[in-house]
Design an enzyme around this catalytic site. Sequence first.
Site, mmCIF file in Angstrom:
data_model
loop_
_atom_site.group_PDB
_atom_site.id
_atom_site.type_symbol
_atom_site.label_atom_id
_atom_site.label_comp_id
_atom_site.label_asym_id
_atom_site.label_seq_id
_atom_site.Cartn_x
_atom_site.Cartn_y
_atom_site.Cartn_z
ATOM 1 C CG ASP A 184 -2.142 0.904 0.956
ATOM 2 O OD1 ASP A 184 -2.162 1.571 -0.099
ATOM 3 O OD2 ASP A 184 -3.032 0.946 1.811
ATOM 4 C CG HIS B 274 2.490 3.375 10.919
ATOM 5 N ND1 HIS B 274 2.922 2.375 11.735
ATOM 6 C CD2 HIS B 274 1.629 2.820 10.047
ATOM 7 C CE1 HIS B 274 2.363 1.235 11.365
ATOM 8 N NE2 HIS B 274 1.569 1.472 10.355
#
Lengths: 476, 542
Positions: free
Chosen positions: A95, A399
Amino acid sequence: MDLARFKQVSEVEWQVAPSGRMRVPAVIFADQALVREMDDKVYEQLTNVASLPGIVQAAYAMPDAHWGYGFPIGGVAAFDADAGGVVSAGGVGFDISCGVRTLHTGRRTDEIAPLKQRLADRLFAHIPAGVGSTGPLRLNAAGMDAMLRGGARWAVEHGYGSAADLDRIEERGCMAGADPDKVSEQAKRRQRDEIGTLGSGNHYLELQEIMEIHDAKAADRFRLRVGEVVVSIHCGSRGLGHQIGTEFLRQMVAAAPSYGIELPDRELACAPITSPLGQAYLGAMRAAINCALANRQVITHLARQVFAELLPGTHLTLIYDVSHNTCKQELHTVDGQSRRLHVHRKGATRAFGPGHPALPDDLRDIGQPVLIGGSMGTASYILVGTETGMTRAFSSACHGAGRAMSRHQATRQWRGRSLVDALASQGILIRSPSLRGVAEEAPGAYKNVSAVVEAAERAGLARKVARLKPLVCIKG
Amino acid sequence: MKIYTVGGAVRDRLLGLPVADRDHVVVGATPEDMVSLGYQPVGKDFPVFLHPQTHEEYALARTERKSGRGYKGFTVYATPEVTLEEDLRRRDLTINAMAEDESGTLIDPYGGRADLAAKVFRHVSEAFAEDPVRILRVARFAARFDGFVVAPETNGLMRRMVADGEVDALVPERVWQEIARGLMEARPSRMFRVLRACGALERLLPEIDRLFGAPQPPAHHPEVDTGEHVMLVVDWAARHAMSLPVRFAALTHDLGKGVTPRDLWPRHHGHEAKGVELLRALCERLRVPADCRDLAIAVARDHGNAHRAPELRPGTVVELLERVDAFRRPERFEAFLEACECDFRGRPGYEDRPFPAPDYLRQALRAAQAVDAGAVALRVEPARIREAVFQARAQAVAALHSHAGGNWEHFPHQADMGVRGTGPTLAAAFEQAALAMTAVVTDPSRVAPKEAVDIRCEAAGDELLLVDWLNALIFEMAARRLLFGRFAVTLDGHRLHATAWGEPVDPARHEPAVEIKGATYTELKIAKNEAGQWLAQCVVDV
């Protein structure tokens, strides 16, 4: 993971000295509890990364690191093209440029509260989410290439948002060096009508309330006030990025022997940065970054339409947009020397500290907003990049929470319906096309995001600014 | 007297083809001369003799004049005065009206050699019109000789013959004989096209003629036209050296589509039953032999069921096997499967797609045959034996679905999911791994096999091939917004060819949990265990 395998450098830094094939040390930034919970595969994968040609300084793992493909998720590694450095499709992930952006609503929770149900329903209806959904645009070949070159700038030129948005996006909304010709027809076909879709899995659009301010000065500069509501969007480059990842991984696996690269794990497949394959991948990957930026920009526009309809006069202003699956060419100081490096961040956020030239003028003195995604029921955080971070892991931070439990385990432990009901009783509205998807993404399946953020701050990677709590979650 | 080699032998030699039969014409001789030389008289209607040693045919040069309808009404003149040119003139086509003398000199008074070079079927004289069988012969030659076309004037003549009702007088046995011979040629379709061009097909086989112009759904029939489909089917059968019964079944399997009311086009619901009635009448009319007739009827009735066999309920599969008499006549069942395969492949783009139905039906037959009917009979009252045997066979076929194909499962990966397939063959394990991947998204049993997608890939090894296979499926799922619930994989070394059946994603019904981004090399493994079961696994990124 067995702590004895590491040399503890500080409370939140753990090191493995180079041995065997390793060219540089492997370093994990996390507290003892987080390291202990990490899968042994993180150790294996991080030391494998440390053995790749041309790696500079160290292979790093962020506090939310977990078992990925080749690279650990939450991994950071920089390579020098002039020293035989490589670029790895697996080191970026499928991704490409998956990321988060957060927008101000400028509204207080009490203003939103009466409309919460309707906002949830309208956002869910208006923003395509889930398997098989299509977006508001159908791109022809020329339109596709223009989007891949232009990114969020292309979207703004087509009426999705304003030029002011671009200042608050990494690369000013348009990744340079994108080469649509290096993107296969299959990848483009997968993307034809996917611009403006959230996707599925852990992707979401959330309304969040600012619960707590940790750094008043930075919060003031980011215009964050307790009790106000923001919108966060988490998604990536959709089918196009997935297909590019798949195809280049395949090519790099096949080509590695011809470059004399021995792969301890096929998923580490890579090519020299200067090789035709390496350059082709960089061109395609940068196009995918633009695709992700355009996608988040179009979704932003859709969210603005819903707010304009239900809460006229609301202006959603972009705080920042970060990507966490990328390979970017950046200048970093290594041993006192400035070097141009290709920094892979796989499930890691760039976190430029104060003064960095890439930051927009009005944020340059304070540092880059670093957006840390939560998981439905749990908090999200806004951090800010630090001076020390620039010397730690090439200006990188965590993240998100990172999974603690597989999807498989999660579906055995939770049922989507009861989860939705339980969250509703906490004032969190979930809207999703798939109850099973909700169960797989249960908040309990993730690590404690607060512990992750805490560790990142203690390691000096980034500093906490605000904590957010979800009010509404549109789940793909 | 002078002896010449004539007809097909001369033609085939000039074409460079092997010469099978050698016919001769004798000029300037009487029957008595021939007998005195030792030739054996055999002709009933005209003087033909067999050579005493070679047993080749020697005919006295003759002329013929039409004296009635049909191919029997002729008056023959065979005297020593009849010349070679006169004899050649009564023949059908210029390419068949050449002779060679004993020294090898070609005698070609009607331009046969030029027509051979130009690949033209041209009649020698108006006498062609005296024998309507010649229309069938020309058509049959078209099926045999690649690239030949009928001369416009010959086609015009044949049209006039048809308009004059000549072909209506042909005896059925002779029509069947020529059609059957044409079906056994290299390109049978060309025979039917020649017959159609002159209008003879409409008179002789109106059931076939009507198929031209009847459209079929393009999704399943890229060629659309039913007549074109049937032509592709008979040619495929010929190319694969199928028997006459299989070729005839190929020709007649879709007769029912010719009588579908136009307002229902391009659908042909119930065409199988209608086709069977038409076929029975056709077989009666042309006196089609029983072996051809019975196979053709079975194929016309059940070709649709055979194609759908892997999707049918076990009881329906057993009914199908009983109806085509597979238990008692396994050799005819094989022919049935061959004809069904011709039907499947007689479509553009389907020539080498995987077609799992025949193997599945063979497996089902073996499973049903393994049922001990005697033992079942002992357990129930006499009145229920039939039903009980049927049930036992249906159960045996059902067991095929749940076991023989193998199993799938998921294994944990921290962020994503592992898919694992096991099966008796590597191909079965690949199919199961694909099912496991679908199960990451939804319950595979909820996915109906409404659309088929053809997938091919090739890789340097089995492991890489598994990743390529799953990624090819992921691409098709994403680009077409489909979910797949059934797979048929064939492996040829490291080349994979497969069909995946599925339907468009329906969020309400499928409740898809996640979309799959890609298959990875993580935890990638192909192995065979002690029990001989294959295992294929990897992690997919979601």
